[in-house]
Every structure is written in C-alpha cells, then in structure tokens.
Design a protein around this motif. Sequence first.
Motif, PDB file in Angstrom:
ATOM      1  N   LEU A 172       0.834  -1.207   0.000  1.00 16.27           N
ATOM      2  CA  LEU A 172       0.000   0.000   0.000  1.00 16.27           C
ATOM      3  C   LEU A 172       0.870   1.258   0.000  1.00 16.27           C
ATOM      4  N   LEU A 173       1.832   1.300   0.907  1.00 14.15           N
ATOM      5  CA  LEU A 173       2.712   2.473   1.016  1.00 14.15           C
ATOM      6  C   LEU A 173       3.606   2.606  -0.212  1.00 14.15           C
ATOM      7  N   ALA A 174       4.162   1.467  -0.664  1.00 13.25           N
ATOM      8  CA  ALA A 174       5.063   1.504  -1.820  1.00 13.25           C
ATOM      9  C   ALA A 174       4.307   1.915  -3.084  1.00 13.25           C
ATOM     10  N   GLY A 175       3.086   1.403  -3.247  1.00 12.48           N
ATOM     11  CA  GLY A 175       2.290   1.763  -4.415  1.00 12.48           C
ATOM     12  C   GLY A 175       1.927   3.237  -4.440  1.00 12.48           C
ATOM     13  N   ALA A 176       1.526   3.758  -3.262  1.00 10.03           N
ATOM     14  CA  ALA A 176       1.176   5.178  -3.173  1.00 10.03           C
ATOM     15  C   ALA A 176       2.392   6.054  -3.478  1.00 10.03           C
ATOM     16  N   CYS A 177       3.545   5.668  -2.941  1.00  8.50           N
ATOM     17  CA  CYS A 177       4.775   6.441  -3.186  1.00  8.50           C
ATOM     18  C   CYS A 177       5.189   6.374  -4.658  1.00  8.50           C
ATOM     19  N   MET A 218      -7.920 -22.662  -2.728  1.00  3.49           N
ATOM     20  CA  MET A 218      -7.620 -21.859  -3.906  1.00  3.49           C
ATOM     21  C   MET A 218      -7.722 -20.362  -3.611  1.00  3.49           C
ATOM     22  N   THR A 219      -8.739 -20.001  -2.810  1.00  2.00           N
ATOM     23  CA  THR A 219      -8.891 -18.590  -2.432  1.00  2.00           C
ATOM     24  C   THR A 219      -7.665 -18.101  -1.672  1.00  2.00           C
ATOM     25  N   GLY A 220      -7.149 -18.968  -0.788  1.00  2.00           N
ATOM     26  CA  GLY A 220      -5.932 -18.612  -0.065  1.00  2.00           C
ATOM     27  C   GLY A 220      -4.765 -18.356  -0.987  1.00  2.00           C
ATOM     28  N   TYR A 221      -4.645 -19.188  -2.031  1.00  2.00           N
ATOM     29  CA  TYR A 221      -3.565 -18.995  -3.006  1.00  2.00           C
ATOM     30  C   TYR A 221      -3.703 -17.650  -3.727  1.00  2.00           C
ATOM     31  N   VAL A 222      -4.939 -17.330  -4.139  1.00  2.00           N
ATOM     32  CA  VAL A 222      -5.167 -16.084  -4.878  1.00  2.00           C
ATOM     33  C   VAL A 222      -4.935 -14.876  -3.968  1.00  2.00           C
ATOM     34  N   ILE A 223      -5.450 -14.953  -2.740  1.00  2.00           N
ATOM     35  CA  ILE A 223      -5.289 -13.834  -1.806  1.00  2.00           C
ATOM     36  C   ILE A 223      -3.818 -13.592  -1.478  1.00  2.00           C
ATOM     37  N   ALA A 224      -2.996 -14.637  -1.566  1.00  2.00           N
ATOM     38  CA  ALA A 224      -1.553 -14.470  -1.314  1.00  2.00           C
ATOM     39  C   ALA A 224      -0.914 -13.527  -2.331  1.00  2.00           C
ATOM     40  N   LEU A 225      -1.563 -13.354  -3.493  1.00  2.00           N
ATOM     41  CA  LEU A 225      -1.056 -12.437  -4.520  1.00  2.00           C
ATOM     42  C   LEU A 225      -1.515 -10.999  -4.292  1.00  2.00           C
ATOM     43  N   ALA A 226      -2.319 -10.803  -3.236  1.00  2.00           N
ATOM     44  CA  ALA A 226      -2.903  -9.478  -2.989  1.00  2.00           C
ATOM     45  C   ALA A 226      -1.876  -8.350  -2.884  1.00  2.00           C
ATOM     46  N   PRO A 227      -0.728  -8.536  -2.198  1.00  2.00           N
ATOM     47  CA  PRO A 227       0.224  -7.415  -2.110  1.00  2.00           C
ATOM     48  C   PRO A 227       0.654  -6.870  -3.470  1.00  2.00           C
ATOM     49  N   ILE A 228       0.850  -7.763  -4.457  1.00  2.00           N
ATOM     50  CA  ILE A 228       1.253  -7.308  -5.785  1.00  2.00           C
ATOM     51  C   ILE A 228       0.132  -6.499  -6.428  1.00  2.00           C
ATOM     52  N   ALA A 229      -1.108  -7.011  -6.293  1.00  2.00           N
ATOM     53  CA  ALA A 229      -2.254  -6.309  -6.875  1.00  2.00           C
ATOM     54  C   ALA A 229      -2.484  -4.965  -6.199  1.00  2.00           C
ATOM     55  N   VAL A 230      -2.307  -4.917  -4.875  1.00  2.00           N
ATOM     56  CA  VAL A 230      -2.466  -3.656  -4.140  1.00  2.00           C
ATOM     57  C   VAL A 230      -1.433  -2.635  -4.590  1.00  2.00           C
ATOM     58  N   PHE A 231      -0.178  -3.080  -4.760  1.00  2.00           N
ATOM     59  CA  PHE A 231       0.883  -2.171  -5.207  1.00  2.00           C
ATOM     60  C   PHE A 231       0.550  -1.554  -6.559  1.00  2.00           C
ATOM     61  N   THR A 232       0.189  -2.386  -7.542  1.00  2.00           N
ATOM     62  CA  THR A 232      -0.079  -1.871  -8.887  1.00  2.00           C
ATOM     63  C   THR A 232      -1.340  -1.000  -8.909  1.00  2.00           C
ATOM     64  N   SER A 233      -2.361  -1.409  -8.135  1.00  2.00           N
ATOM     65  CA  SER A 233      -3.610  -0.641  -8.120  1.00  2.00           C
ATOM     66  C   SER A 233      -3.401   0.745  -7.518  1.00  2.00           C
ATOM     67  N   LEU A 234      -2.692   0.806  -6.376  1.00  2.00           N
ATOM     68  CA  LEU A 234      -2.457   2.110  -5.733  1.00  2.00           C
ATOM     69  C   LEU A 234      -1.532   2.982  -6.567  1.00  2.00           C
ATOM     70  N   ALA A 235      -0.523   2.366  -7.176  1.00  2.00           N
ATOM     71  CA  ALA A 235       0.393   3.135  -8.022  1.00  2.00           C
ATOM     72  C   ALA A 235      -0.371   3.771  -9.184  1.00  2.00           C
ATOM     73  N   ALA A 236      -1.232   3.002  -9.832  1.00  2.00           N
ATOM     74  CA  ALA A 236      -2.009   3.526 -10.956  1.00  2.00           C
ATOM     75  C   ALA A 236      -3.000   4.589 -10.498  1.00  2.00           C
TER      76      ALA A 236
END
Length: 427
Positions: free
Chosen positions: A14-19, A191-209
Amino acid sequence: MGKNRLAFWILVALLAGACTGYVYREWYPDEASVKKFAHDISIVTEIFLRLIKMLIAPLVMSTLIVGVARVGDIRAVGRIGVKALVWFLAASFLSLCLGLLLVNIFQPGVHLHLPIPEKNAAESVATTTLDFRNFLTHVFPVSIGDAVTHNEILQIVVFSLFFGVAAAAMGEKAHPVVHFFEVVAGIMLKMTGYVIALAPIAVFTSLAATVAENGTDIIWVFGKLILEFYLGIGLLWILILLAGGWILKKKIFELIKAIAEPVMLAFSTASSEAAFPLLMERLQRIGCPDRIVSFVLPIGYSFNLDGSMMYMTFATMFIAQSYGIELDTGKQIIILLVLMVMSKGIAGVPRAALVVVAASLTMFHLPTEGVVLLLGIDQLFDMGRTATNVLGNAVATGVITRWEQGFAEVQPVLQEKISSVQMQESE
C-alpha cells in the motif's frame, strides 16, 4: 502465507504503491504519460480480479449449499434453532440497514471521481433500463450451467438455496452429496488462499495507478472512510448491547465483563477463530448452558456476522460513490438483501467480506477494481468487524440462554476448569 505476514506485506505494498504513483506523477506530469503508466501497470490488477471472479461461482455455490443443508440439523434442537435464527436475521438486517443509512449520510467516496472502466461503463448504461419485472425474472435461472458460465451470482444463490433446503429435507440420504460440496468448499477455500496471497502485488499496482492518475486525495478519503466505519461500528455496538440489555437486564453487565478479553483478542488478531475457545469458556463461566453455547456459537460464526454486514454495505456503496454511479433506493435495498443472503455460510473464506463484495459488484455491474483499492486497508476494517462479530455472537448466546431456561449455576467440574484457567492467566 500467514495472516499477519500477509497483512504486513499488504501494508508495505500500500505504502510503496502510493509512493510510486506519487513519484511518477511528479516526474512525468503530462497526462498522456500518466495514463499509459496506469494502463500498463494495472494489468496485474486485472489478472488478480479475474482470478477472484474465477472463484466466486463455485465458492458461493458450495459454501451456501453446505451452510443451508446444515441448518436442517436445527430441527433436532427445535425451538433453540428457530430463536437463534430469528435473532441472527434481525441482527444482520439491523447491521446492514445502519451501514446503508450511514454511508448515504457520510458519502465517503463521493469526492474521488474515479473514471469508470470502459467495460463497466457500457454495462451500467445497459442496466439502467431494467425494470422491476425484468430484474425479478432474471433472478431465477433457466439453467444453472448458464448461470455459472456467466457468473450470474444471484441466480447461483437462488439455485443453492433450493438445493440446500432440499438436501436438508432429505436428511441422511443427502449426506454424501452434502459431503461432496463440503470437499468442494474446502478446495475452493484453499484456492482462495492462493489467490489472496497475490494481494500485495495487486495492491501495489492498483495504488500506483490510482495515485498516479488522481493524486494523493485518495489517501485522505481512505482515512475518512475508516473513521466513519468505526463510528458506525460504535453505534452498532450500542444498539446490540441495548437490545441484549433489554432482554438480559442486569446480566448484560456481567456478560460484557466476561467477554471483554475475547473481544479484544479478536480485535488484535483480526481472527474470530482465535477468540472462539476463550469466548466459549467465558460464556459458560457466567452460566450459559453448554448445550446452548456449543450450538449457538458455531452457527453464529457462519450466520451472525454483524460487523461484516456493516462493512459490506460501506464497501459496496463506497465503490459506487467513488466511480460516480448513483444507485436509487430500490437498487440499494436489493443490494442489501443480496448481501444478507450471500454472506451466509461463507465465514471461513479468507477475506470473506471482500469476496462477497466482489460478487455483489459483479452482479450489479459495478466496477470490481474498487475491491483492490479497499484490499490495501482491509486489515484495519477486519479488526473492527471481527471484534463486532464476536460481540454479536456472545450477546446472541446470552439472549438465547435467557429465552430458554435462564442462566445456570456454574457446575463444580467447570468451576474447577475455570479456576485452572485463571491460575494460568495470572502466571
């Protein structure tokens, strides 16, 4: 990835994406460059959302069928089950209505003015022409295969409700089928656990954009949303305790004192499961019979999620407001009822509230991209809604106890166990 580690990496993202978004906006201020950057980096967010949508149909179907089929066991305990469900449904409806009222008063997302993604723009125009008759007939599936193929969540919910009720009515004959869906639900949870584990990457790109395109205003909007949500949670606590106090009289103060530690444990860990053993012991300590505690609490953990209910209305309406999509009162009430049904039986899903919100957004053709924005601060919401869920189930157990036989004296064996626990706590 453990829940605490995941929450840590989401916060870092979150912080890295915003920055990253802020720095890019400052270095390349021309609009064309910013739009290209946001478009390119958001491909990761798009993939993450597709994975989430991939899970929704089988996850909702399996968990709802199992949840409804298990309710068939309530007939074996008669009036306790009926009273528990009446309280659960009333509390859920109160939570949703209060959340809907507050989010319409505060309007936390109205200042964001996020652009509607092109695919959602066409869908929202198309859905505005739907009248009540078309909507009502669309709820009922022509084919469950067609409903699953097109991710028609409400149609899947209707089929699952009918299927679960029929399975419960058949009793033991349906146990193999119910067990099959339990296994499917378990696989989907994994499977949901596997997908949610990718959340940090998605959060970074979403906040950056988002920050690159819209500036840092979104950070202040998030802060406002969190404060308003916790104000709503505070009001909900007051209403739940007042309702419980009306029935429990002076016993409500003893219950509050007894459950203070489990509620704080749930808040600090954002895990209602972590508080479950201690909550059960504390309720027994104040005289709730074991047969009521052991029945009401597990059912409540699936069907009485007061904090999650309020969050889901806040999240859904916040996303609609952020994209400038106006929802009339009728559609808001329909969303409220859909959230109420879809949330049942999905309590064990990682980030369950967000999964339900994503499903409701898909159903009503609202931008699911907003879910990723909220995912970055979900841990802060999760703490409040989890503590509220635990409080609501504790009060529900006390109320059912009062409605049944009243509070019993603590048995000698239990008293000995409690004394042992107290000694361990003091060490």
